[in-house]
Design a protein around this motif. Structure first.
Motif, PDB file in Angstrom:
ATOM      1  N   ALA A 271     -49.946  25.257 -10.008  1.00 50.13           N
ATOM      2  CA  ALA A 271     -49.275  26.188  -9.100  1.00 50.13           C
ATOM      3  C   ALA A 271     -49.146  27.563  -9.746  1.00 50.13           C
ATOM      4  CB  ALA A 271     -47.903  25.644  -8.714  1.00 50.13           C
ATOM      5  N   GLU A 272     -48.755  27.573 -11.011  1.00 50.66           N
ATOM      6  CA  GLU A 272     -48.630  28.843 -11.726  1.00 50.66           C
ATOM      7  C   GLU A 272     -49.988  29.546 -11.808  1.00 50.66           C
ATOM      8  OE1 GLU A 272     -46.222  30.392 -15.579  1.00 50.66           O
ATOM      9  OE2 GLU A 272     -47.362  28.537 -15.839  1.00 50.66           O
ATOM     10  N   GLU A 273     -51.027  28.795 -12.138  1.00 52.96           N
ATOM     11  CA  GLU A 273     -52.378  29.355 -12.216  1.00 52.96           C
ATOM     12  C   GLU A 273     -52.846  29.875 -10.848  1.00 52.96           C
ATOM     13  OE1 GLU A 273     -54.707  29.869 -14.817  1.00 52.96           O
ATOM     14  OE2 GLU A 273     -52.807  29.653 -15.882  1.00 52.96           O
ATOM     15  N   ALA A 274     -52.583  29.107  -9.814  1.00 51.92           N
ATOM     16  CA  ALA A 274     -53.011  29.500  -8.466  1.00 51.92           C
ATOM     17  C   ALA A 274     -52.349  30.807  -8.043  1.00 51.92           C
ATOM     18  CB  ALA A 274     -52.686  28.390  -7.468  1.00 51.92           C
TER      19      ALA A 274
ATOM     20  N   GLY B  17     -52.921  36.980  -7.921  1.00 50.91           N
ATOM     21  CA  GLY B  17     -52.146  38.209  -8.104  1.00 50.91           C
ATOM     22  C   GLY B  17     -51.032  38.342  -7.084  1.00 50.91           C
ATOM     23  N   LEU B  18     -50.467  37.217  -6.676  1.00 47.40           N
ATOM     24  CA  LEU B  18     -49.412  37.252  -5.675  1.00 47.40           C
ATOM     25  C   LEU B  18     -48.129  37.813  -6.286  1.00 47.40           C
ATOM     26  CD1 LEU B  18     -50.072  33.770  -4.045  1.00 47.40           C
ATOM     27  CD2 LEU B  18     -50.800  36.015  -3.218  1.00 47.40           C
ATOM     28  N   PRO B  19     -47.517  38.774  -5.611  1.00 49.78           N
ATOM     29  CA  PRO B  19     -46.333  39.425  -6.175  1.00 49.78           C
ATOM     30  C   PRO B  19     -45.069  38.584  -5.962  1.00 49.78           C
ATOM     31  CG  PRO B  19     -46.849  40.381  -4.047  1.00 49.78           C
ATOM     32  CD  PRO B  19     -47.911  39.338  -4.336  1.00 49.78           C
ATOM     33  N   CYS B  20     -44.752  37.768  -6.958  1.00 47.00           N
ATOM     34  CA  CYS B  20     -43.530  36.976  -6.847  1.00 47.00           C
ATOM     35  C   CYS B  20     -43.034  36.601  -8.231  1.00 47.00           C
ATOM     36  CB  CYS B  20     -43.755  35.735  -5.989  1.00 47.00           C
ATOM     37  SG  CYS B  20     -44.860  34.521  -6.710  1.00 47.00           S
ATOM     38  N   SER B  21     -41.748  36.370  -8.309  1.00 49.09           N
ATOM     39  CA  SER B  21     -41.154  35.796  -9.515  1.00 49.09           C
ATOM     40  C   SER B  21     -41.162  34.304  -9.307  1.00 49.09           C
ATOM     41  CB  SER B  21     -39.723  36.283  -9.696  1.00 49.09           C
ATOM     42  OG  SER B  21     -39.700  37.665  -9.900  1.00 49.09           O
TER      43      SER B  21
END
Length: 125
Positions: free
Chosen positions: A13-16, A21-25
């Motif tokens: 999930a972290e890699e995906a 380049g999705l802007p989220c924390s």
């Protein structure tokens, strides 16, 4: 926030999310208990929780029930993001007011697309 007891799924999930380049924390939680402890201290609360159903100890449906029963957290968007395609699990998710139920894709590309869709559909920040 992603809640899943499988370290490989958390890593994927972290890699995906990073590869798109999705802007989220992103907050990765290895258990429902860890997620509840995080939520007790979080400010602000996450815009979206993706929760696995099958976890040892407190499962994802129990976590969902606790989040939605708490007036301070019931507004949180909780999507069950799981390998379980059980009709019973899906029905329980509806009963406890899940904001969605998605069976994880077996392929990384499909998994990546699912995460991107969920983030765009449900995240507000």
């Amino acid at each position: 926030m992603i809640v899943d007891d499988n370290p490989a799924d958390l890593y994927l999930a972290e890699e995906a999310i990073q590869s798109r380049g999705l802007p989220c924390s992103l907050h990765l939680m290895p258990s429902a208990t860890a997620a509840l402890n995080f939520l007790a201290e979080a400010d602000p609360l996450p815009d979206l929780m993706l929760v696995d159903v099958n976890m040892p100890g407190m499962n994802g449906l129990d976590l969902l029930q606790q989040v939605k029963a708490d007036p301070a957290r019931q507004h949180l968007k909780v999507v069950m993001f799981t390998t379980s395609d059980s009709e019973r699990d899906q029905q329980q998710a509806r009963v406890h007011r899940a904001d969605g139920y998605v069976v994880k894709s077996q392929s990384f590309t499909g998994f990546q697309a699912q995460l991107e869709t969920l983030l765009h559909r449900h995240a507000t920040g």
